[in-house]
Design an enzyme around this catalytic site. Sequence first.
Site, PDB file in Angstrom:
ATOM      1  N   CYS A  23      -8.467   9.552  -6.044  1.00  0.00           N
ATOM      2  CA  CYS A  23      -7.659   8.397  -5.635  1.00  0.00           C
ATOM      3  C   CYS A  23      -6.598   8.180  -6.705  1.00  0.00           C
ATOM      4  O   CYS A  23      -6.289   9.095  -7.466  1.00  0.00           O
ATOM      5  CB  CYS A  23      -8.520   7.156  -5.380  1.00  0.00           C
ATOM      6  SG  CYS A  23      -9.295   6.426  -6.838  1.00  0.00           S
ATOM      7  N   ARG A  29     -12.038   3.659  -5.319  1.00  0.00           N
ATOM      8  CA  ARG A  29     -12.412   4.467  -4.163  1.00  0.00           C
ATOM      9  C   ARG A  29     -13.077   5.785  -4.518  1.00  0.00           C
ATOM     10  O   ARG A  29     -14.163   6.082  -4.028  1.00  0.00           O
ATOM     11  CB  ARG A  29     -11.180   4.725  -3.290  1.00  0.00           C
ATOM     12  CG  ARG A  29     -10.614   3.456  -2.697  1.00  0.00           C
ATOM     13  CD  ARG A  29      -9.295   3.695  -2.019  1.00  0.00           C
ATOM     14  NE  ARG A  29      -8.278   4.047  -3.016  1.00  0.00           N
ATOM     15  CZ  ARG A  29      -7.073   4.496  -2.724  1.00  0.00           C
ATOM     16  NH1 ARG A  29      -6.718   4.674  -1.466  1.00  0.00           N
ATOM     17  NH2 ARG A  29      -6.199   4.767  -3.681  1.00  0.00           N
ATOM     18  N   ASP A 141      -7.205   0.983  -0.275  1.00  0.00           N
ATOM     19  CA  ASP A 141      -7.411   0.598  -1.669  1.00  0.00           C
ATOM     20  C   ASP A 141      -7.813  -0.880  -1.725  1.00  0.00           C
ATOM     21  O   ASP A 141      -7.015  -1.751  -1.381  1.00  0.00           O
ATOM     22  CB  ASP A 141      -6.134   0.826  -2.465  1.00  0.00           C
ATOM     23  CG  ASP A 141      -6.335   0.686  -3.960  1.00  0.00           C
ATOM     24  OD1 ASP A 141      -7.382   0.136  -4.382  1.00  0.00           O
ATOM     25  OD2 ASP A 141      -5.448   1.112  -4.710  1.00  0.00           O
TER      26      ASP A 141
END
Length: 174
Positions: A23, A29, A141
């Site tokens: 990420c 994440r 996100d």
Amino acid sequence: MTEAAAPLPPARTPGRYAVALVCLGNICRSPTAHVVLARKVEDAGLGEQVRVTSGGTGGWHVGGPMDSRAAATLTAAGYDPSRHRARQYEDDWADEHDLVLAMDGQNLADLRAVSPGLAAEGRLRLFRDHDPVEPGGEVPDPYYGGDDGFEEVLAMVERTSDALVARLARAVAP
């Protein structure tokens, strides 16, 4: 054939498979996916064959723990996030991993720019290409949102990891 239906790329080393999850900063994440996927790999008895790592396209958080909200969400669900330390994706990961999974389209584009060979070999994909509910979707996100965003990410990651573990088991089978 859709991306979700595409088989995993072959292992570089027979019987072993390395997956990287990426990420932006490696604090929300991708570490959530790392912790969950690694646990599910272990639970499936594949811990000796499948290696899971994670990193961020940016280096702002290198060496730091994951976001406290992501860690709390994982802990509440019975996972142990305490060992995570943020890392940055490095160019040599392209040669060390059989599959690199980006959390969203921008991460995917950033990875294509630094590791164009991965995309050409079919080794660079979105994490949710394996999601049985919404193949090819992005993992949003949750950083700038509330706790419910972290719970939503965990639910996506768990179901996608279940599907991915089944595919990994086939990829490392003799």
